[in-house]
Design an enzyme around this catalytic site. Structure first.
Site, PDB file in Angstrom:
ATOM      1  N   ARG A  69      50.035  49.658  39.130  1.00 29.33           N
ATOM      2  CA  ARG A  69      49.301  50.850  39.552  1.00 29.33           C
ATOM      3  C   ARG A  69      49.906  51.375  40.844  1.00 29.33           C
ATOM      4  NH1 ARG A  69      45.063  49.484  41.568  1.00 29.33           N
ATOM      5  NH2 ARG A  69      44.937  47.265  41.163  1.00 29.33           N
ATOM      6  N   TYR A 197      52.762  53.136  32.997  1.00 30.50           N
ATOM      7  CA  TYR A 197      52.156  51.826  33.246  1.00 30.50           C
ATOM      8  C   TYR A 197      50.655  51.849  32.944  1.00 30.50           C
ATOM      9  CZ  TYR A 197      49.972  47.866  35.261  1.00 30.50           C
ATOM     10  OH  TYR A 197      49.185  46.755  35.395  1.00 30.50           O
ATOM     11  N   GLY A 198      50.179  50.836  32.254  1.00 32.24           N
ATOM     12  CA  GLY A 198      48.801  50.753  31.762  1.00 32.24           C
ATOM     13  C   GLY A 198      47.722  51.254  32.712  1.00 32.24           C
ATOM     14  N   LYS A 206      40.749  52.120  34.414  1.00 28.76           N
ATOM     15  CA  LYS A 206      40.414  52.270  35.834  1.00 28.76           C
ATOM     16  C   LYS A 206      39.969  53.710  36.140  1.00 28.76           C
ATOM     17  CE  LYS A 206      41.842  48.069  36.791  1.00 28.76           C
ATOM     18  NZ  LYS A 206      40.864  47.008  37.060  1.00 28.76           N
ATOM     19  N   HIS A 226      33.862  46.667  39.247  1.00 22.94           N
ATOM     20  CA  HIS A 226      35.077  45.921  38.889  1.00 22.94           C
ATOM     21  C   HIS A 226      34.689  44.447  38.737  1.00 22.94           C
ATOM     22  CE1 HIS A 226      39.517  44.983  40.164  1.00 22.94           C
ATOM     23  NE2 HIS A 226      39.387  45.009  38.848  1.00 22.94           N
ATOM     24  N   SER A 248      41.914  41.887  42.625  1.00 17.73           N
ATOM     25  CA  SER A 248      42.980  41.546  41.686  1.00 17.73           C
ATOM     26  C   SER A 248      43.659  40.247  42.171  1.00 17.73           C
ATOM     27  CB  SER A 248      44.016  42.672  41.632  1.00 17.73           C
ATOM     28  OG  SER A 248      43.364  43.891  41.366  1.00 17.73           O
ATOM     29  N   CYS A 250      42.728  37.069  41.630  1.00 18.17           N
ATOM     30  CA  CYS A 250      41.847  35.943  41.972  1.00 18.17           C
ATOM     31  C   CYS A 250      41.396  35.194  40.714  1.00 18.17           C
ATOM     32  CB  CYS A 250      40.635  36.423  42.749  1.00 18.17           C
ATOM     33  SG  CYS A 250      40.986  36.825  44.467  1.00 18.17           S
ATOM     34  N   GLY A 251      41.975  35.506  39.548  1.00 14.43           N
ATOM     35  CA  GLY A 251      41.670  34.734  38.346  1.00 14.43           C
ATOM     36  C   GLY A 251      40.431  35.176  37.591  1.00 14.43           C
ATOM     37  N   LYS A 252      40.165  36.495  37.545  1.00 17.43           N
ATOM     38  CA  LYS A 252      38.972  36.967  36.842  1.00 17.43           C
ATOM     39  C   LYS A 252      39.019  36.658  35.352  1.00 17.43           C
ATOM     40  CE  LYS A 252      37.466  41.276  37.451  1.00 17.43           C
ATOM     41  NZ  LYS A 252      38.199  42.494  37.776  1.00 17.43           N
ATOM     42  N   ASN A 254      40.697  34.327  33.849  1.00 16.23           N
ATOM     43  CA  ASN A 254      40.548  32.880  33.632  1.00 16.23           C
ATOM     44  C   ASN A 254      39.088  32.447  33.753  1.00 16.23           C
ATOM     45  OD1 ASN A 254      43.305  32.856  33.457  1.00 16.23           O
ATOM     46  ND2 ASN A 254      43.651  31.860  35.434  1.00 16.23           N
ATOM     47  N   ASP A 277      36.893  42.544  33.199  1.00 17.37           N
ATOM     48  CA  ASP A 277      37.374  43.462  34.244  1.00 17.37           C
ATOM     49  C   ASP A 277      36.331  44.465  34.745  1.00 17.37           C
ATOM     50  OD1 ASP A 277      39.536  44.285  35.891  1.00 17.37           O
ATOM     51  OD2 ASP A 277      39.929  46.001  34.600  1.00 17.37           O
ATOM     52  N   ASN A 373      53.741  41.087  36.936  1.00 16.67           N
ATOM     53  CA  ASN A 373      52.595  41.876  36.454  1.00 16.67           C
ATOM     54  C   ASN A 373      52.760  42.250  34.974  1.00 16.67           C
ATOM     55  OD1 ASN A 373      50.085  43.181  36.792  1.00 16.67           O
ATOM     56  ND2 ASN A 373      51.088  45.154  37.182  1.00 16.67           N
ATOM     57  N   ARG A 375      52.028  42.130  31.027  1.00 11.76           N
ATOM     58  CA  ARG A 375      50.654  42.188  30.496  1.00 11.76           C
ATOM     59  C   ARG A 375      50.557  41.899  29.005  1.00 11.76           C
ATOM     60  NH1 ARG A 375      46.326  43.614  34.249  1.00 11.76           N
ATOM     61  NH2 ARG A 375      47.448  43.897  36.163  1.00 11.76           N
ATOM     62  N   ARG A 406      39.844  35.381  48.141  1.00 14.13           N
ATOM     63  CA  ARG A 406      40.776  34.282  48.376  1.00 14.13           C
ATOM     64  C   ARG A 406      40.846  34.067  49.884  1.00 14.13           C
ATOM     65  NH1 ARG A 406      45.550  32.398  45.719  1.00 14.13           N
ATOM     66  NH2 ARG A 406      45.045  33.547  43.827  1.00 14.13           N
TER      67      ARG A 406
HETATM   68  C1  OXD Z   1      43.695  45.252  38.317  1.00 12.94           C
HETATM   69  C2  OXD Z   1      43.770  45.224  36.846  1.00 12.94           C
HETATM   70  O1  OXD Z   1      44.705  45.461  38.992  1.00 12.94           O
HETATM   71  O2  OXD Z   1      42.755  44.924  36.209  1.00 12.94           O
HETATM   72  O3  OXD Z   1      42.591  45.057  38.837  1.00 12.94           O
HETATM   73  O4  OXD Z   1      44.832  45.512  36.293  1.00 12.94           O
HETATM   74 MN    MN Z   2      41.006  44.850  37.390  1.00 15.71          MN
END
Ligand code: OXD
Ligand code: MN
Length: 597
Positions: A69, A197-198, A206, A226, A248, A250-252, A254, A277, A373, A375, A406
């Site tokens: 992004r 980019y996504g 987003k 978020h 971003s 921090c392992g969301k 997972n 997300d 990054n 995906r 973190r």
């Molecule tokens: C972010 C994503 O960067 O979900 O938060 O891609």
């Molecule tokens: Mn995100």
């Protein structure tokens, strides 16, 4: 033919601007999707993969200058600059349309304009929002088909209404000098140009579900956040849902797909994934908060996904997945760093260059084969732990809100805030230390309120106010907690094992929501009383536990000073409730310091 005049008129205006050779409507059918995949492979936009090993998977490589992004090119275009606030880039709407309009002019000549009708949230749910994305990228179409409810059924849902987000995207010439991601919340419009980019181009994600939705949420009395959403089922079969915000990296993903440690599994604990997300949250008639995941797919980071960190993600992406910017081998196989198995002897890196293990740059640093990054895009229903409630139009009831970051020294493993207002203060001051995978000085603390810094579509001070007001009316507000999986000891090693063992902490949180677990009061909130977190089966010493829950008043005083500096940018607009919480925390810390002298 469509009968919706507003839609018709807007599409023909955008057609005149972008001048595509033809327009194709996305109907959501499997046949059309397959046809588009074939076409994209024929033109080189996508690359076919080994279908035996990776059934129905497909590969894409973005331009090398277009892999994340671009926050510096992302703008909120509101009539008044103050409405975007000090943490957003702002552009006058007329100037935004003029500048991006130049880049869009004729950008689709020789190309097809695809029309993607989509809904964020289950069609027909009171939560849901409809959008139409126009794009010249098949990659975008294929991703949107996974990430959103899309196709003909959404047009039927829309009917003749003009209440839809107008999303225009063109790759144009992928020139970073001619790239802009613009949001016009007053017009319910998004214009994204010059990127593939996504996060910049899947406009439902987003752009709509956070930036525009946060604006709508403020006007309509709900929250767009978020946050992941997950359910925790106890041995009696009771399921408690939590929503959790983390910056971003921090392992969301997972956490949302966590596998319980053996000791918990044996007792019958289960984890159910609702989203990884984004959460849209509304107050229900029962006085509780209810949340949906507006997406239908996961757009997750690939490197680091392995059978220890996230076996459920690994199982999800075995088929019917789009891979972007991982390492590709000559025979249609893929590989990524910190995944499973040894690297191939040779391959083609994310940037299209030949790669082999051991390659280093001039500074001697290893050159990765997969971009950090890179995906996967995969339907949520392919996740083995997907919740049966994931697309319930009513959403799921939230027992707790969890915030995190973190922090290698400061924050204890977990604490419970004193009240909704203190929870909002804790969210407003969330922060995370920058890791090697992010841009910026490593170790530096970045404040990221509610993990929404890059995603809040309006003045962040008003956003804090909205949170405060929203909670005031709730009969049954969920408790708000803060967690930190990343505390380090003096030798610099992580103290807490993380991953599946995080369930031990979530279980304490759930028990607290039922007032079933003991606490100790500290100036920053309640930490678990001794023995209240189930550590059975974990090798962790008493000293380590003490360190995990330590609250150092001196460090927290420095932190509070930093909060004050951060808040200064909002001037008079900072809500009184936040300033009062700051003062209350200051007093609690002063008392603690006086007491320990
Ligand atoms: C972010 C994503 O960067 O979900 O938060 O891609
Ligand atoms: Mn995100």
């Amino acid at each position: 033919m469509i009968s919706n005049r507003a839609l018709h008129q807007w599409i023909s205006e955008m057609e005149q601007l972008c001048r595509p050779d033809q327009i194709v409507w996305i109907d959501g059918s499997e046949e059309q999707k397959k046809e588009l995949e074939r076409e994209a492979i024929a033109t080189g936009e996508m690359i076919g993969m080994d279908q035996k090993k990776w059934p129905d998977c497909i590969y894409h490589r973005t331009a090398v200058n277009d892999v994340a992004r671009t926050e510096q090119l992302t703008y909120i275009c509101t009539s008044k600059k103050e409405d975007a606030g000090p943490t957003n880039n702002w552009m006058e709407p007329a100037e935004g349309y003029r500048r991006a309009g130049e880049y869009f002019r004729g950008a689709m000549e020789g190309r097809t304009m695809y029309v993607i009708p989509f809904s964020m949230g289950p069609p027909g749910s009171p939560f849901s929002k409809i959008g139409i994305e126009l794009t010249d990228s098949i990659y975008v179409v294929l991703n949107m088909l996974i990430m959103t409810h899309s196709g003909r059924k959404i047009l039927e849902q829309l009917g003749d209404s003009d209440d839809f987000t107008r999303g225009l995207h063109s790759k144009a010439d992928l020139d970073p000098e001619r790239r802009l991601i613009l949001h016009f919340p007053e017009d319910n419009t998004i214009w994204s140009v010059g990127s593939g980019y996504g996060g910049n181009v899947l406009l439902g994600k987003k752009c709509l579900s956070l930036r525009l939705a946060s604006w709508f949420g403020r006007n309509e009395g709900w929250l767009a956040e978020h946050m992941l959403i997950m359910g925790i089922e106890d041995p009696e079969g009771r399921v408690d849902y939590i929503a959790a915000a983390f910056p971003s990296a921090c392992g969301k993903t997972n956490l949302a797909m966590l596998v319980p440690p053996e000791h918990f599994r044996k007792q019958g604990y289960k984890v159910w994934t609702v989203g990884d997300d984004i959460a849209w949250i509304r107050a229900g008639e029962d006085g509780r908060l209810w949340a949906i995941n507006p997406e239908t797919g996961f757009f997750g980071v690939v490197p680091g996904t392995n059978s220890r960190s996230n076996p459920n993600a690994l199982a999800s992406i075995r088929r019917n997945t789009i891979f972007t910017n991982v390492l590709l081998t000559g025979n249609g196989d893929i590989w990524w760093e910190d995944g499973e198995g040894d690297p191939p002897a040779t391959g083609i890196a994310w940037d299209g260059r030949p790669w082999k293990p051991g390659l280093t740059d001039e500074a001697g640093k290893p050159i990765p084969g997969a971009h950090p990054n890179s995906r996967f895009t995969v339907p949520v229903v392919q996740c083995p732990t997907i919740s049966a409630e994931w697309d319930n139009p009513r959403g799921v009831p939230l027992s707790a809100i969890v915030l995190g970051g973190r922090r290698s020294r400061l924050a204890p493993l977990v604490y419970e805030t004193f009240s909704w207002r203190h929870g909002v203060y804790t969210g407003a001051t969330m922060a995370s230390e920058i890791t090697a995978a992010q841009y910026g000085k490593q170790g530096k603390v970045r404040r990221d309120p509610m993990a929404m810094l890059p995603f809040c579509g309006y003045n962040m001070a008003d956003y804090f106010d909205h949170w405060l007001e929203f909670g005031k009316d709730l009969e049954n507000p969920p408790k708000v907690f803060h967690v930190n999986w990343f505390k380090k000891d003096h030798a610099g090693h992580y103290i807490w094992p993380g991953f599946g063992d995080n369930l031990r902490v979530l279980n304490w949180i759930v028990k607290r929501t039922r007032e079933e677990a003991g606490t100790v009061r500290t100036p920053i909130g309640f930490v678990p009383a001794k023995g209240e977190i189930d550590l059975n089966g974990l090798e962790i010493s008493a000293e380590q536990i003490a360190e995990l829950f330590a609250v150092d008043p001196g460090d927290w005083q420095k932190e509070l000073d930093d909060h004050r500096r951060f808040f200064e940018q909002f001037g008079e607009r900072l809500p009184r409730g936040i300033a009062e919480e700051h003062r209350a925390m200051q007093e609690r810390l002063a008392l603690e310091r006086a007491g320990s002298r």
